[in-house]
Design an enzyme around this catalytic site. Structure first.
Site, PDB file in Angstrom:
ATOM      1  N   GLY A   1       0.819  -1.255   0.100  1.00 27.26           N
ATOM      2  CA  GLY A   1      -0.068   0.080   0.094  1.00 27.26           C
ATOM      3  C   GLY A   1       0.929   1.132   0.028  1.00 27.26           C
ATOM      4  O   GLY A   1       0.339   2.157  -0.247  1.00 27.26           O
ATOM      5  N   ARG A   2       2.139   1.158   0.287  1.00 31.97           N
ATOM      6  CA  ARG A   2       2.890   2.437   0.505  1.00 31.97           C
ATOM      7  C   ARG A   2       4.448   1.742   0.088  1.00 31.97           C
ATOM      8  O   ARG A   2       5.466   2.751   0.362  1.00 31.97           O
ATOM      9  CB  ARG A   2       2.793   2.986   1.751  1.00 31.97           C
ATOM     10  CG  ARG A   2       3.271   2.134   2.753  1.00 31.97           C
ATOM     11  CD  ARG A   2       3.159   3.012   4.075  1.00 31.97           C
ATOM     12  NE  ARG A   2       3.120   2.091   5.472  1.00 31.97           N
ATOM     13  CZ  ARG A   2       3.428   2.651   6.558  1.00 31.97           C
ATOM     14  NH1 ARG A   2       3.472   3.809   6.830  1.00 31.97           N
ATOM     15  NH2 ARG A   2       3.214   1.821   7.473  1.00 31.97           N
TER      16      ARG A   2
ATOM     17  N   ASP B   1      -2.792   7.060   2.530  1.00 28.70           N
ATOM     18  CA  ASP B   1      -1.901   8.004   1.540  1.00 28.70           C
ATOM     19  C   ASP B   1      -0.812   7.515   0.957  1.00 28.70           C
ATOM     20  O   ASP B   1      -0.004   8.308   0.269  1.00 28.70           O
ATOM     21  CB  ASP B   1      -1.851   9.109   2.689  1.00 28.70           C
ATOM     22  CG  ASP B   1      -0.893   9.006   3.865  1.00 28.70           C
ATOM     23  OD1 ASP B   1      -0.342   7.645   3.935  1.00 28.70           O
ATOM     24  OD2 ASP B   1      -0.549   9.952   4.572  1.00 28.70           O
ATOM     25  N   GLY B   2      -0.367   6.251   1.503  1.00 25.81           N
ATOM     26  CA  GLY B   2       0.978   5.887   0.821  1.00 25.81           C
ATOM     27  C   GLY B   2       1.987   6.396   1.392  1.00 25.81           C
ATOM     28  O   GLY B   2       3.324   5.904   0.749  1.00 25.81           O
TER      29      GLY B   2
ATOM     30  N   ARG C   1      14.159  -0.077   1.565  1.00 26.18           N
ATOM     31  CA  ARG C   1      14.337  -1.356   2.062  1.00 26.18           C
ATOM     32  C   ARG C   1      15.137  -2.197   0.975  1.00 26.18           C
ATOM     33  O   ARG C   1      14.522  -2.052  -0.088  1.00 26.18           O
ATOM     34  CB  ARG C   1      13.077  -2.119   2.502  1.00 26.18           C
ATOM     35  CG  ARG C   1      12.368  -1.119   3.404  1.00 26.18           C
ATOM     36  CD  ARG C   1      11.417  -2.272   4.229  1.00 26.18           C
ATOM     37  NE  ARG C   1      10.199  -2.298   3.183  1.00 26.18           N
ATOM     38  CZ  ARG C   1       9.046  -2.800   3.636  1.00 26.18           C
ATOM     39  NH1 ARG C   1       8.968  -2.950   5.176  1.00 26.18           N
ATOM     40  NH2 ARG C   1       7.729  -3.132   3.228  1.00 26.18           N
TER      41      ARG C   1
ATOM     42  N   ARG D   1       6.001 -12.405   0.841  1.00 23.43           N
ATOM     43  CA  ARG D   1       5.449 -12.839   2.070  1.00 23.43           C
ATOM     44  C   ARG D   1       4.428 -14.205   2.198  1.00 23.43           C
ATOM     45  O   ARG D   1       3.887 -14.269   0.988  1.00 23.43           O
ATOM     46  CB  ARG D   1       4.506 -11.790   2.563  1.00 23.43           C
ATOM     47  CG  ARG D   1       5.143 -10.368   2.525  1.00 23.43           C
ATOM     48  CD  ARG D   1       4.456  -8.926   2.405  1.00 23.43           C
ATOM     49  NE  ARG D   1       5.145  -7.827   2.304  1.00 23.43           N
ATOM     50  CZ  ARG D   1       5.277  -6.855   3.436  1.00 23.43           C
ATOM     51  NH1 ARG D   1       4.811  -7.076   4.351  1.00 23.43           N
ATOM     52  NH2 ARG D   1       6.043  -6.069   3.077  1.00 23.43           N
TER      53      ARG D   1
ATOM     54  N   ASP E   1       0.798 -11.344   6.714  1.00 26.36           N
ATOM     55  CA  ASP E   1       1.401 -10.599   5.496  1.00 26.36           C
ATOM     56  C   ASP E   1       2.817 -10.115   6.179  1.00 26.36           C
ATOM     57  O   ASP E   1       3.556  -9.311   5.023  1.00 26.36           O
ATOM     58  CB  ASP E   1       0.374  -9.471   5.204  1.00 26.36           C
ATOM     59  CG  ASP E   1       0.037  -8.673   6.476  1.00 26.36           C
ATOM     60  OD1 ASP E   1      -0.551  -9.208   7.358  1.00 26.36           O
ATOM     61  OD2 ASP E   1       0.084  -7.514   6.659  1.00 26.36           O
ATOM     62  N   ASN E   2       3.204 -10.322   7.298  1.00 25.81           N
ATOM     63  CA  ASN E   2       4.439  -9.602   7.683  1.00 25.81           C
ATOM     64  C   ASN E   2       5.478 -10.756   8.002  1.00 25.81           C
ATOM     65  O   ASN E   2       6.291 -10.726   8.643  1.00 25.81           O
ATOM     66  CB  ASN E   2       4.352  -8.813   9.105  1.00 25.81           C
ATOM     67  CG  ASN E   2       3.405  -7.491   8.891  1.00 25.81           C
ATOM     68  OD1 ASN E   2       3.627  -6.892   7.615  1.00 25.81           O
ATOM     69  ND2 ASN E   2       2.952  -7.000   9.869  1.00 25.81           N
TER      70      ASN E   2
ATOM     71  N   ASP F   1       9.015  -5.709   8.052  1.00 22.00           N
ATOM     72  CA  ASP F   1       7.939  -4.826   8.358  1.00 22.00           C
ATOM     73  C   ASP F   1       8.164  -4.451   9.885  1.00 22.00           C
ATOM     74  O   ASP F   1       7.478  -4.859  10.543  1.00 22.00           O
ATOM     75  CB  ASP F   1       6.599  -5.291   8.259  1.00 22.00           C
ATOM     76  CG  ASP F   1       5.811  -4.719   6.843  1.00 22.00           C
ATOM     77  OD1 ASP F   1       6.702  -4.315   6.253  1.00 22.00           O
ATOM     78  OD2 ASP F   1       4.923  -4.794   6.715  1.00 22.00           O
TER      79      ASP F   1
HETATM   80  P1  AMP Z   1       1.657  -2.698   8.343  1.00 23.30           P
HETATM   81  O1  AMP Z   1       0.673  -2.988   9.554  1.00 23.30           O
HETATM   82  O2  AMP Z   1       2.281  -2.020   8.305  1.00 23.30           O
HETATM   83  O3  AMP Z   1       2.049  -4.309   7.921  1.00 23.30           O
HETATM   84  O4  AMP Z   1       0.544  -2.416   6.989  1.00 23.30           O
HETATM   85  C1  AMP Z   1      -0.762  -3.154   6.779  1.00 23.30           C
HETATM   86  C2  AMP Z   1      -1.101  -3.186   5.437  1.00 23.30           C
HETATM   87  O5  AMP Z   1      -1.721  -1.548   5.423  1.00 23.30           O
HETATM   88  C3  AMP Z   1      -0.346  -2.972   4.320  1.00 23.30           C
HETATM   89  O6  AMP Z   1      -0.855  -3.549   3.110  1.00 23.30           O
HETATM   90  C4  AMP Z   1       0.453  -1.634   4.224  1.00 23.30           C
HETATM   91  O7  AMP Z   1       0.689  -1.562   2.659  1.00 23.30           O
HETATM   92  C5  AMP Z   1      -1.030  -0.788   4.215  1.00 23.30           C
HETATM   93  N1  AMP Z   1      -0.713   0.519   4.601  1.00 23.30           N
HETATM   94  C6  AMP Z   1      -0.295   0.922   6.097  1.00 23.30           C
HETATM   95  N2  AMP Z   1      -0.029   2.113   5.973  1.00 23.30           N
HETATM   96  C7  AMP Z   1      -0.363   2.576   4.844  1.00 23.30           C
HETATM   97  C8  AMP Z   1      -0.581   3.875   4.325  1.00 23.30           C
HETATM   98  N3  AMP Z   1      -0.077   5.153   5.139  1.00 23.30           N
HETATM   99  N4  AMP Z   1      -0.845   4.186   3.025  1.00 23.30           N
HETATM  100  C9  AMP Z   1      -1.312   3.020   2.457  1.00 23.30           C
HETATM  101  N5  AMP Z   1      -1.277   1.926   2.933  1.00 23.30           N
HETATM  102  C10 AMP Z   1      -0.816   1.517   4.258  1.00 23.30           C
HETATM  103 MG    MG Z   2       2.864  -5.163   6.541  1.00 16.94          MG
END
Ligand code: AMP
Ligand code: MG
Length: 532
Positions: free
Chosen positions: A108-109, A141-142, A199, A206, A279-280, A289
């Site tokens: 997502g980002r 917001d990515g 990274r 994953r 997913d992590n 992550d």
């Molecule tokens: P995480 O908790 O960081 O492992 O993220 C879980 C999911 O949310 C993943 O698909 C990330 O890419 C997405 N994600 C987290 N923060 C953002 C953000 N600010 N913008 C877009 N996607 C996000």
């Molecule tokens: Mg993640």
């Protein structure tokens, strides 16, 4: 900058060569079916600044230091320019979050910008985290904030030097743009500085990549991804096992093994991942992550750094082996429609737990400088040691460093004095507590004597696996706060300390101390939200 480094490094992508991209080229949040990735361009940032880079990793990638200090590098690490040959893309994956299937997630980002071959001949993929929205952003917001990017940058490198398998971090760039975040999830969003981390890993695949294909019944895509992963990330298995069933079985066993090695590294150093969603979990067994992770200060198996997890403690230190095994079960479920061989997988998953228990025991003995020997005597020492750690708040890192200083042949030196700076509550560190430690020291000394242990050799062995430096939560928090004010000194000091985590550097001594009292309950220093 000298002219020879005007050319940016050339990258390629085996993933893009193998898989077709989602034909929809517009970047809006959506479900993507039948494809594993979407092409996407990083969004420009206003005023990028290089806040830090890993000279060690740059060297391994063959990037000269002067290139890393050039504007060309900065612009590429900020996503404002592309490396030569780069076709950026974001991948699709799903996952179980806190035990529940969450459907499509994806990068997502994070945006992959290509692969380079490092000095060891290993292909390394570069990925910008916080480089703008992708089809997988789910309306977010990515972007990433500076505090979480400082934490990811430092911890990736710290883990590497601790010898724990991990993705790495090449650069930390401030974007010059601000990002809106509700840090405490209390309805008070605020503007924060944005940042991007580059990274680096041989693979960013994953467990969730396989899971989403399986959940959607995309079995041909699942088979293709499995075959690609084995060929590219496990070439030794591809070469050894011509028969497909045997190859799949050995691959799953190897994923379990690598994951077990990573887990043991966490348990040895006191690392708590904090968000062990499927997913992590990296398919190549690297820590991936870095969100609301943390390091044990006082030894407390129930401690979780993640505020979202405070109630369940699903991701606490002591739960990590069980949760990692649960995640491997989810992976096995996803692979099954292609690989078959359920009994084999079940046996591997059981073996995972058995082997981890053995690993943990051998490791705790090694942390205490003992060789595994007679089971009963070993158990007596270990049980006693665990009781000591639980009896009062004792720093997990400092305790083992001090234990190495204990010379069992010099009875006049009392262990209770030697380990005293590992004890948090100095006021309640009274005669009763001290006697308890000294009583255990007699059992420990007897065992060392039985093993004919030489103090200098034992000390060297212990200090090679028990770090003096771990990236304590309050240190990273301070480094992030100061970086936000434009002061990068602590960030630099931490970069120095993390490169030599087993070696005491006198000038860095203040970074080895136990967590100060003021940090005990302060946000960011003890617990963190997922907001990043
Ligand atoms: P995480 O908790 O960081 O492992 O993220 C879980 C999911 O949310 C993943 O698909 C990330 O890419 C997405 N994600 C987290 N923060 C953002 C953000 N600010 N913008 C877009 N996607 C996000
Ligand atoms: Mg993640």
């Amino acid at each position: 900058m000298s002219s020879e480094f005007n050319e940016v490094p050339r990258v390629s992508s085996r993933w893009l060569e193998r898989f077709l991209a989602d034909p929809e080229s517009r970047t809006y949040s959506r479900q993507v079916s039948g494809f594993l990735h979407s092409l996407v361009t990083p969004t420009r940032v206003a005023d990028p600044q290089l806040l830090a880079f890993s000279a060690d990793l740059a060297l391994q990638l063959g990037f000269p230091e002067c290139y890393c200090r050039s504007d060309a590098f900065l612009q590429c690490m900020a996503g404002n320019q592309l490396l030569a040959g780069s076709i950026p893309y974001a991948t699709r994956y799903g996952g179980h979050q806190f035990g529940q299937w969450a459907g499509q997630l994806g990068d997502g980002r994070a945006i992959n910008i290509g692969e380079v071959i490092d000095l060891n001949g290993q292909s390394q993929c570069l990925q910008l985290k916080g480089a703008g929205p992708t089809p997988y952003s789910r309306g977010a917001d990515g972007r990433a904030v500076l505090r979480s990017s400082v934490r990811e940058f430092l911890c990736s490198e710290a883990m590497h030097f601790l010898g724990v398998p991990t993705t790495r971090a090449l650069s930390l760039v401030g974007t010059g743009d601000s990002v809106l975040r509700d840090m405490f999830y209390d309805g008070n969003p605020a503007e924060e500085p944005g940042a991007i981390v580059c990274r680096v890993a041989p693979s960013f695949t994953r467990f969730g990549h396989f899971q989403l294909c399986a959940m959607r019944g995309e079995l041909q895509l699942l088979r293709d991804l499995i075959d690609f992963t084995i060929a590219v990330d496990f070439p030794e298995l591809q070469a050894c096992h011509q028969d497909r069933d045997s190859r799949y079985a050995h691959w799953f066993a190897e994923v379990c093994n690598r994951t077990r090695v990573m887990l043991l590294g966490w348990m040895r150093t006191g690392f708590v991942h904090g968000v062990l969603n499927t997913d992590n979990m990296s398919i190549i067994g690297q820590t991936i992550d870095y969100g609301p992770y943390g390091w044990l200060d006082n030894f407390d198996p129930q401690w979780t750094p993640n505020t979202t997890d405070a109630g369940m403690r699903r991701y606490s230190f002591g739960q990590q082996p069980a949760v990692v095994q649960w995640n491997l079960y989810q992976l096995a479920n996803a692979l099954l429609p292609v690989t078959g061989n359920r009994e084999f997988m079940e046996a591997e998953l059981t073996r995972f737990a058995t082997l981890h228990e053995r690993d943990w025991r051998d490791m705790m003995l090694a942390k205490a400088g003992l060789q595994p020997g007679a089971e009963q005597e070993d158990d007596a020492v270990l049980d006693g040691m665990m009781q000591l750690l639980a009896a009062q708040e004792t720093d997990y890192t400092l305790f083992f460093r001090r234990l190495a200083d204990f010379d069992h042949r010099r009875q006049e030196l009392q262990l209770a004095d030697i380990v005293s700076d590992a004890i948090y509550d100095q006021e309640s560190y009274d005669d009763i507590q001290r006697q308890r430690i000294n009583a255990w020291a007699l059992v420990y000394a007897a065992r060392l004597e039985q093993q004919g242990s030489d103090w200098a050799q034992r000390r060297a062995r212990m200090n090679a696996i028990n770090p003096c430096f771990v990236l304590r939560n309050y240190l990273t928090q301070q480094a992030a706060e100061q970086a936000a004010q434009g002061d990068l000194q602590l960030l630099c000091d931490l970069q120095l300390a993390l490169q030599r985590p087993y070696e005491e550097v006198p000038a860095l001594r203040s970074l080895y101390a136990r967590r100060p009292d003021w940090a005990r309950h302060r946000a960011g220093c003890s617990m963190l939200s997922c907001s990043s």
